[in-house]
Write a protein that holds these residues in place. Structure first.
Motif, PDB file in Angstrom:
ATOM      1  N   GLY A   1      33.722  14.580   7.729  1.00 49.94           N
ATOM      2  CA  GLY A   1      33.261  15.538   8.739  1.00 49.94           C
ATOM      3  C   GLY A   1      34.416  16.203   9.459  1.00 49.94           C
ATOM      4  O   GLY A   1      34.262  17.276  10.040  1.00 49.94           O
ATOM      5  N   GLN A   2      35.591  15.552   9.439  1.00 47.62           N
ATOM      6  CA  GLN A   2      36.744  16.120  10.146  1.00 47.62           C
ATOM      7  C   GLN A   2      37.350  17.294   9.363  1.00 47.62           C
ATOM      8  O   GLN A   2      37.080  17.477   8.181  1.00 47.62           O
ATOM      9  CB  GLN A   2      37.809  15.041  10.349  1.00 47.62           C
ATOM     10  CG  GLN A   2      37.412  13.995  11.389  1.00 47.62           C
ATOM     11  CD  GLN A   2      38.605  13.173  11.822  1.00 47.62           C
ATOM     12  OE1 GLN A   2      39.196  12.448  11.013  1.00 47.62           O
ATOM     13  NE2 GLN A   2      38.978  13.286  13.075  1.00 47.62           N
ATOM     14  N   PHE A   3      38.192  18.056  10.076  1.00 50.59           N
ATOM     15  CA  PHE A   3      38.846  19.206   9.449  1.00 50.59           C
ATOM     16  C   PHE A   3      40.347  19.153   9.710  1.00 50.59           C
ATOM     17  O   PHE A   3      40.822  18.379  10.554  1.00 50.59           O
ATOM     18  CB  PHE A   3      38.260  20.522  10.010  1.00 50.59           C
ATOM     19  CG  PHE A   3      38.595  20.784  11.454  1.00 50.59           C
ATOM     20  CD1 PHE A   3      39.686  21.560  11.815  1.00 50.59           C
ATOM     21  CD2 PHE A   3      37.819  20.242  12.476  1.00 50.59           C
ATOM     22  CE1 PHE A   3      40.008  21.790  13.149  1.00 50.59           C
ATOM     23  CE2 PHE A   3      38.123  20.475  13.819  1.00 50.59           C
ATOM     24  CZ  PHE A   3      39.221  21.245  14.147  1.00 50.59           C
TER      25      PHE A   3
ATOM     26  N   SER B   1      37.467  22.196   6.559  1.00 49.80           N
ATOM     27  CA  SER B   1      36.971  20.820   6.482  1.00 49.80           C
ATOM     28  C   SER B   1      37.613  20.082   5.311  1.00 49.80           C
ATOM     29  O   SER B   1      37.961  20.695   4.301  1.00 49.80           O
ATOM     30  CB  SER B   1      35.456  20.820   6.281  1.00 49.80           C
ATOM     31  OG  SER B   1      34.836  21.405   7.386  1.00 49.80           O
TER      32      SER B   1
ATOM     33  N   SER C   1      37.235  17.925   2.108  1.00 46.27           N
ATOM     34  CA  SER C   1      36.132  17.749   1.153  1.00 46.27           C
ATOM     35  C   SER C   1      36.377  16.592   0.192  1.00 46.27           C
ATOM     36  O   SER C   1      35.618  16.404  -0.752  1.00 46.27           O
ATOM     37  CB  SER C   1      35.894  19.044   0.362  1.00 46.27           C
ATOM     38  OG  SER C   1      37.026  19.375  -0.409  1.00 46.27           O
TER      39      SER C   1
ATOM     40  N   HIS D   1      40.662  19.985  -0.067  1.00 41.70           N
ATOM     41  CA  HIS D   1      39.995  21.025   0.725  1.00 41.70           C
ATOM     42  C   HIS D   1      39.369  22.035  -0.229  1.00 41.70           C
ATOM     43  O   HIS D   1      39.997  22.429  -1.219  1.00 41.70           O
ATOM     44  CB  HIS D   1      41.003  21.759   1.607  1.00 41.70           C
ATOM     45  CG  HIS D   1      41.460  20.965   2.791  1.00 41.70           C
ATOM     46  ND1 HIS D   1      40.684  20.813   3.917  1.00 41.70           N
ATOM     47  CD2 HIS D   1      42.607  20.290   3.027  1.00 41.70           C
ATOM     48  CE1 HIS D   1      41.339  20.071   4.795  1.00 41.70           C
ATOM     49  NE2 HIS D   1      42.512  19.733   4.283  1.00 41.70           N
TER      50      HIS D   1
ATOM     51  N   PRO E   1      32.002  20.110   3.299  1.00 46.14           N
ATOM     52  CA  PRO E   1      32.219  19.184   4.426  1.00 46.14           C
ATOM     53  C   PRO E   1      31.336  17.936   4.356  1.00 46.14           C
ATOM     54  O   PRO E   1      31.650  16.920   4.969  1.00 46.14           O
ATOM     55  CB  PRO E   1      31.855  20.039   5.654  1.00 46.14           C
ATOM     56  CG  PRO E   1      32.004  21.461   5.197  1.00 46.14           C
ATOM     57  CD  PRO E   1      31.594  21.453   3.753  1.00 46.14           C
TER      58      PRO E   1
ATOM     59  N   CYS F   1      24.785  20.906   6.933  1.00 48.17           N
ATOM     60  CA  CYS F   1      25.953  21.772   6.945  1.00 48.17           C
ATOM     61  C   CYS F   1      25.685  23.001   6.081  1.00 48.17           C
ATOM     62  O   CYS F   1      25.244  22.886   4.945  1.00 48.17           O
ATOM     63  CB  CYS F   1      27.180  21.024   6.424  1.00 48.17           C
ATOM     64  SG  CYS F   1      28.698  21.929   6.705  1.00 48.17           S
TER      65      CYS F   1
ATOM     66  N   SER G   1      26.950  20.559  11.589  1.00 49.08           N
ATOM     67  CA  SER G   1      28.379  20.895  11.658  1.00 49.08           C
ATOM     68  C   SER G   1      28.495  22.376  11.981  1.00 49.08           C
ATOM     69  O   SER G   1      27.959  23.222  11.266  1.00 49.08           O
ATOM     70  CB  SER G   1      29.064  20.571  10.327  1.00 49.08           C
ATOM     71  OG  SER G   1      30.436  20.854  10.427  1.00 49.08           O
TER      72      SER G   1
ATOM     73  N   GLU H   1      30.763  25.935  13.048  1.00 54.39           N
ATOM     74  CA  GLU H   1      32.063  26.584  12.798  1.00 54.39           C
ATOM     75  C   GLU H   1      32.294  27.669  13.847  1.00 54.39           C
ATOM     76  O   GLU H   1      31.386  28.452  14.121  1.00 54.39           O
ATOM     77  CB  GLU H   1      32.094  27.220  11.409  1.00 54.39           C
ATOM     78  CG  GLU H   1      32.138  26.198  10.299  1.00 54.39           C
ATOM     79  CD  GLU H   1      32.395  26.818   8.938  1.00 54.39           C
ATOM     80  OE1 GLU H   1      32.619  28.047   8.868  1.00 54.39           O
ATOM     81  OE2 GLU H   1      32.360  26.070   7.957  1.00 54.39           O
TER      82      GLU H   1
END
Ligand SMILES: Cc1cc2nc3c(=O)[nH]c(=O)nc-3n(C[C@H](O)[C@H](O)[C@H](O)COP(=O)(O)OP(=O)(O)OC[C@H]3O[C@@H](n4cnc5c(N)ncnc54)[C@H](O)[C@@H]3O)c2cc1C
Ligand code: FES
Length: 280
Positions: free
Chosen positions: A46-48, A62, A64, A75, A127, A211, A237, A239
């Protein structure tokens, strides 16, 4: 699963080398990155990260990849503008800057012993992918695992082989749909929220992770409500465009929150009022 925070100055990018590029679609590619030092990249699904294409700029993307493979950072990126198009021009062996990981994570620990419902629209699969890989690797921690994914057309599928692999497992339900297709397509043609209407659900024991485009998430939330899934069991999620990524600049403000540090993953009941305000 705790949320990793950067060990060093969060404003200083670390170098990462592109070790592989997978072309997913004409405008979507997946980078596999290796840290030159050999150090791993820990993150929570879930983090980016803030990815920096030198000379072009920095954007939030995010993660992946598989949280169980910290030696490789992955990513998946759609080329939409100046920075992401410059990124599309980079090749294996090129170096980029990485700051992160930042932001909140999917609530995988809270979801233990519950049904996990993943709802993805288009690139929103990326994500969610680390959370899906975690759930599949730790399958006994969860009850049912359901993945619902929607794409614009059969030509817009990403992670097609992987979706097929997940689908072939007996312990996961995977349903894929497209918004439109010609008559040669044999799968489901519908928008992804329509899959929620069909799937078998135990609303009081379901944790839903969403998402994708906001309009898709709006309809998905509505369908989950209709099925009786409480708002506190729905996570989305969000953006927003970002600069610092760590809560300094206010660029990503979303009501009283900053998406870079309070999000991108939000429990729906905590942002419900904002979620229905257009253009916020
Ligand atoms: C937390 C977070 C995670 C993200 N994860 C991913 C990811 O995994 N993969 C990925 O490809 N992108 C992701 N994005 C979006 C990505 O950051 C933007 O596409 C990128 O910043 C665009 O920069 P650019 O300079 O290439 O384009 P810009 O010149 O900034 O924009 C070009 C066009 O794209 C539109 N655009 C810009 N940002 C977005 C957005 N977030 N959503 C929809 N349209 C947008 C603009 O309105 C404009 O029309 C994420 C964004 C956030 C905040
Ligand atoms: S990007 Fe600067 S506060 Fe969020």
């Amino acid at each position: 699963m705790t949320t990793p925070i950067p060990l060093f100055d969060p404003m200083v990018p670390a170098f990462a080398r592109i070790s592989r590029v997978d072309r997913e679609l004409p405008d979507v590619f997946t980078w596999h990155l290796a840290a030159p030092s050999g150090a791993g990249f820990s993150f929570a699904p879930g983090q980016f990260n803030m990815l920096y294409a030198f000379g072009a700029g920095e954007v939030p993307i995010s993660i992946s990849g598989d949280p169980n493979r910290p030696e490789e950072l992955v990513h998946t990126i759609r080329a939409v503008g100046a920075v992401t198009r410059a990124m599309q021009g980079l090749r294996k062996g090129d170096t980029i800057g990485v700051r992160g990981p930042f932001g909140s994570a999917w609530p995988l620990a809270e979801a233990r012993d519950q049904d996990l419902l993943f709802v993805a629209g288009g690139l929103g699969v990326a994500p969610l992918r680390p959370a899906i890989l975690h759930a599949l690797a730790a399958r006994s921690l969860y009850r049912r695992v359901i993945v619902l994914a929607g794409f614009r057309s059969p030509a817009d599928f990403i992670f097609r082989k992987e979706l097929e692999r997940w689908r072939s497992r007996f312990d996961v339900t995977v349903e894929v749909t497209v918004d439109r297709a010609d008559t040669s397509f044999r799968g489901t043609v519908a928008v992804v929220p329509a899959l929620i209407a069909e799937v078998e659900l135990d609303p009081a024991a379901t944790v839903a992770l969403l998402c994708g485009p906001e309009v898709m998430m709006r309809f998905a939330v509505r369908e989950l409500e209709r099925r009786g899934v409480p708002h506190e069991r729905i996570h989305v999620s969000m953006e927003r465009s970002m600069k610092c990524g760590v809560g300094f600049c206010g660029h990503c403000q979303y009501g009283p929150t900053f998406v870079c540090k309070d999000g991108p993953v939000y429990r729906f009941d905590r942002i419900e009022r904002l979620f229905y305000v257009r253009e916020i």
